[in-house]
Design an enzyme around this catalytic site. Sequence first.
Site, PDB file in Angstrom:
ATOM      1  N   HIS A 174       0.846  -1.204   0.000  1.00  0.00           N
ATOM      2  CA  HIS A 174       0.000   0.000   0.000  1.00  0.00           C
ATOM      3  C   HIS A 174       0.878   1.250   0.000  1.00  0.00           C
ATOM      4  O   HIS A 174       0.516   2.270  -0.573  1.00  0.00           O
ATOM      5  CB  HIS A 174      -0.878   0.054   1.270  1.00  0.00           C
ATOM      6  CG  HIS A 174      -1.663  -1.184   1.518  1.00  0.00           C
ATOM      7  ND1 HIS A 174      -2.739  -1.554   0.731  1.00  0.00           N
ATOM      8  CD2 HIS A 174      -1.519  -2.158   2.448  1.00  0.00           C
ATOM      9  CE1 HIS A 174      -3.238  -2.700   1.200  1.00  0.00           C
ATOM     10  NE2 HIS A 174      -2.520  -3.085   2.233  1.00  0.00           N
ATOM     11  N   HIS A 196       4.678   6.511   7.125  1.00  0.00           N
ATOM     12  CA  HIS A 196       4.517   6.113   5.720  1.00  0.00           C
ATOM     13  C   HIS A 196       4.028   7.322   4.936  1.00  0.00           C
ATOM     14  O   HIS A 196       3.696   8.356   5.523  1.00  0.00           O
ATOM     15  CB  HIS A 196       3.520   4.943   5.615  1.00  0.00           C
ATOM     16  CG  HIS A 196       2.166   5.310   6.099  1.00  0.00           C
ATOM     17  ND1 HIS A 196       1.773   5.182   7.438  1.00  0.00           N
ATOM     18  CD2 HIS A 196       1.111   5.872   5.459  1.00  0.00           C
ATOM     19  CE1 HIS A 196       0.545   5.625   7.561  1.00  0.00           C
ATOM     20  NE2 HIS A 196       0.126   6.067   6.380  1.00  0.00           N
ATOM     21  N   HIS A 236       1.704   8.928   1.313  1.00  0.00           N
ATOM     22  CA  HIS A 236       0.705   8.766   0.257  1.00  0.00           C
ATOM     23  C   HIS A 236       1.090   9.758  -0.835  1.00  0.00           C
ATOM     24  O   HIS A 236       1.536  10.874  -0.519  1.00  0.00           O
ATOM     25  CB  HIS A 236      -0.702   9.087   0.778  1.00  0.00           C
ATOM     26  CG  HIS A 236      -1.117   8.248   1.954  1.00  0.00           C
ATOM     27  ND1 HIS A 236      -1.882   7.106   1.836  1.00  0.00           N
ATOM     28  CD2 HIS A 236      -0.831   8.374   3.277  1.00  0.00           C
ATOM     29  CE1 HIS A 236      -2.085   6.580   3.034  1.00  0.00           C
ATOM     30  NE2 HIS A 236      -1.443   7.324   3.927  1.00  0.00           N
ATOM     31  N   GLU A 279      -3.887  13.099   1.140  1.00  0.00           N
ATOM     32  CA  GLU A 279      -5.195  12.533   1.526  1.00  0.00           C
ATOM     33  C   GLU A 279      -6.085  13.654   2.044  1.00  0.00           C
ATOM     34  O   GLU A 279      -7.173  13.896   1.488  1.00  0.00           O
ATOM     35  CB  GLU A 279      -4.986  11.452   2.595  1.00  0.00           C
ATOM     36  CG  GLU A 279      -4.138  10.291   2.075  1.00  0.00           C
ATOM     37  CD  GLU A 279      -4.502   8.975   2.683  1.00  0.00           C
ATOM     38  OE1 GLU A 279      -4.346   8.803   3.902  1.00  0.00           O
ATOM     39  OE2 GLU A 279      -4.994   8.110   1.941  1.00  0.00           O
ATOM     40  N   HIS A 331       2.477  10.402   7.074  1.00  0.00           N
ATOM     41  CA  HIS A 331       1.725  10.060   8.278  1.00  0.00           C
ATOM     42  C   HIS A 331       2.632   9.403   9.301  1.00  0.00           C
ATOM     43  O   HIS A 331       3.212   8.352   9.028  1.00  0.00           O
ATOM     44  CB  HIS A 331       0.569   9.110   7.936  1.00  0.00           C
ATOM     45  CG  HIS A 331      -0.521   9.781   7.195  1.00  0.00           C
ATOM     46  ND1 HIS A 331      -1.424   9.097   6.400  1.00  0.00           N
ATOM     47  CD2 HIS A 331      -0.865  11.090   7.080  1.00  0.00           C
ATOM     48  CE1 HIS A 331      -2.278   9.939   5.859  1.00  0.00           C
ATOM     49  NE2 HIS A 331      -1.961  11.171   6.259  1.00  0.00           N
ATOM     50  N   THR A 351      -7.047   5.617   7.066  1.00  0.00           N
ATOM     51  CA  THR A 351      -7.506   5.936   5.711  1.00  0.00           C
ATOM     52  C   THR A 351      -7.379   4.743   4.762  1.00  0.00           C
ATOM     53  O   THR A 351      -7.666   4.839   3.583  1.00  0.00           O
ATOM     54  CB  THR A 351      -6.691   7.108   5.110  1.00  0.00           C
ATOM     55  OG1 THR A 351      -5.328   6.655   4.956  1.00  0.00           O
ATOM     56  CG2 THR A 351      -6.764   8.335   5.989  1.00  0.00           C
ATOM     57  N   THR A 352      -6.898   3.603   5.326  1.00  0.00           N
ATOM     58  CA  THR A 352      -6.877   2.379   4.524  1.00  0.00           C
ATOM     59  C   THR A 352      -7.574   1.289   5.332  1.00  0.00           C
ATOM     60  O   THR A 352      -7.660   1.403   6.568  1.00  0.00           O
ATOM     61  CB  THR A 352      -5.435   1.890   4.249  1.00  0.00           C
ATOM     62  OG1 THR A 352      -4.833   1.552   5.512  1.00  0.00           O
ATOM     63  CG2 THR A 352      -4.592   2.950   3.574  1.00  0.00           C
TER      64      THR A 352
HETATM   65  C1  LIG Z   1      -5.911  -4.924  14.263  1.00  0.00           C
HETATM   66  O1  LIG Z   1      -5.520  -5.114  12.951  1.00  0.00           O
HETATM   67  C2  LIG Z   1      -5.039  -3.990  12.345  1.00  0.00           C
HETATM   68  C3  LIG Z   1      -4.874  -2.794  13.022  1.00  0.00           C
HETATM   69  C4  LIG Z   1      -4.388  -1.682  12.350  1.00  0.00           C
HETATM   70  C5  LIG Z   1      -4.063  -1.790  11.008  1.00  0.00           C
HETATM   71  C6  LIG Z   1      -3.547  -0.616  10.246  1.00  0.00           C
HETATM   72  N1  LIG Z   1      -2.591   0.037  11.019  1.00  0.00           N
HETATM   73  S1  LIG Z   1      -1.514   0.975  10.415  1.00  0.00           S
HETATM   74  O2  LIG Z   1      -0.858   1.687  11.454  1.00  0.00           O
HETATM   75  O3  LIG Z   1      -0.686   0.172   9.581  1.00  0.00           O
HETATM   76  C7  LIG Z   1      -2.236   2.195   9.429  1.00  0.00           C
HETATM   77  C8  LIG Z   1      -2.952   2.035   8.316  1.00  0.00           C
HETATM   78  C9  LIG Z   1      -3.394   3.272   7.753  1.00  0.00           C
HETATM   79  C10 LIG Z   1      -2.999   4.364   8.436  1.00  0.00           C
HETATM   80  S2  LIG Z   1      -3.281   6.008   8.078  1.00  0.00           S
HETATM   81  N2  LIG Z   1      -3.130   6.220   6.501  1.00  0.00           N
HETATM   82  O4  LIG Z   1      -4.630   6.313   8.448  1.00  0.00           O
HETATM   83  O5  LIG Z   1      -2.258   6.735   8.790  1.00  0.00           O
HETATM   84  S3  LIG Z   1      -2.114   3.836   9.795  1.00  0.00           S
HETATM   85  C11 LIG Z   1      -4.200  -2.984  10.339  1.00  0.00           C
HETATM   86  C12 LIG Z   1      -4.696  -4.084  11.006  1.00  0.00           C
HETATM   87 ZN   LIG Z   2      -1.505   7.131   5.895  1.00  0.00          ZN
END
Ligand SMILES: COc1ccc(CNS(=O)(=O)c2ccc(S(N)(=O)=O)s2)cc1
Ligand SMILES: [Zn+2]
Length: 260
Positions: A63, A93, A95, A105, A118, A198-199
């Site tokens: 991603h 990370h 975007h 975003e 982020h 956001t994912t």
């Molecule tokens: C419980 O299972 C889980 C818990 C959490 C995640 C994703 N967690 S993460 O920190 O990788 C993020 C994804 C997207 C992010 S954004 N673009 O909003 O900053 S942060 C996956 C599975």
């Molecule tokens: Zn992000």
Amino acid sequence: SILCFPRLKCSPSAWHNKYPVAHGSRQSPIDIVPHQASRDPNLSQIVLNYDRCTSINISNNGHSVVVEFDDTDDRSVIQGGPLDNPYRLKQFHFHWGEKGCEGSEHTVSGNSYASELHLVHWNAVKYKTFDEAATAPDGLAVLGIFLDTGDDHRWLHTITDALYMVKFKGSITDFKDFNPKCLLPSSLHYWTYLGSLTTPPLHESVIWIVLKDPITVSEKQLGKFRMLLFTGEEEDQRLRMENNFRPPQPLKGRKVRSSN
Ligand SMILES: COc1ccc(CNS(=O)(=O)c2ccc(S(N)(=O)=O)s2)cc1
Ligand SMILES: [Zn+2]
């Protein structure tokens, strides 16, 4: 649905099929309209204690490109502002788009930046693990930083020079001694609101802190992110990693607050 055909990337408009929270009441990102944000005198400045942070690795998760940190203690935390206690830095990370005029975003009065960084933190005071925090309404705090295009960023090369090592989805390599403090703009003025990842899984667990001032990176540096692939080394199709941003979601009555 076709939008989720295994070979094609599953597009944001189809996420609700598997993740109904995609149509929830506090989804991210959003369009931030500065003059509609309420200045809150109770909002203190945010404090970033990254001096003893320990970066571990850099990876391509299919991603985005992610730099992970040692979050086994409170060595690198964000606090203050809308946060009731320190939140531990876990990863950062990016975007980005396929061209400079889109990629962020969050948008500001409908305008996109070329990219958005982020920094993901979790509430280790209230929750035992990141995964537990990631499903709690006050579990995560994500610091969003806009990237504008212009001159070279003097420190971003440490990241862009490592990207060739993580070209393919699933690749990972050591990435030690990187302090994200070097990626901050001069001002820590921010907007803050309650939102989500956001994912997928789109958990509504994020206190968003979006810095008003962007940092500047060059088109050349941004171009190196676009040589990453969504696909793995073993896949016959090579899909360039770009446009990995979710569009703004309905505000649904939420208030955006502004630091002074
Ligand atoms: C419980 O299972 C889980 C818990 C959490 C995640 C994703 N967690 S993460 O920190 O990788 C993020 C994804 C997207 C992010 S954004 N673009 O909003 O900053 S942060 C996956 C599975
Ligand atoms: Zn992000």
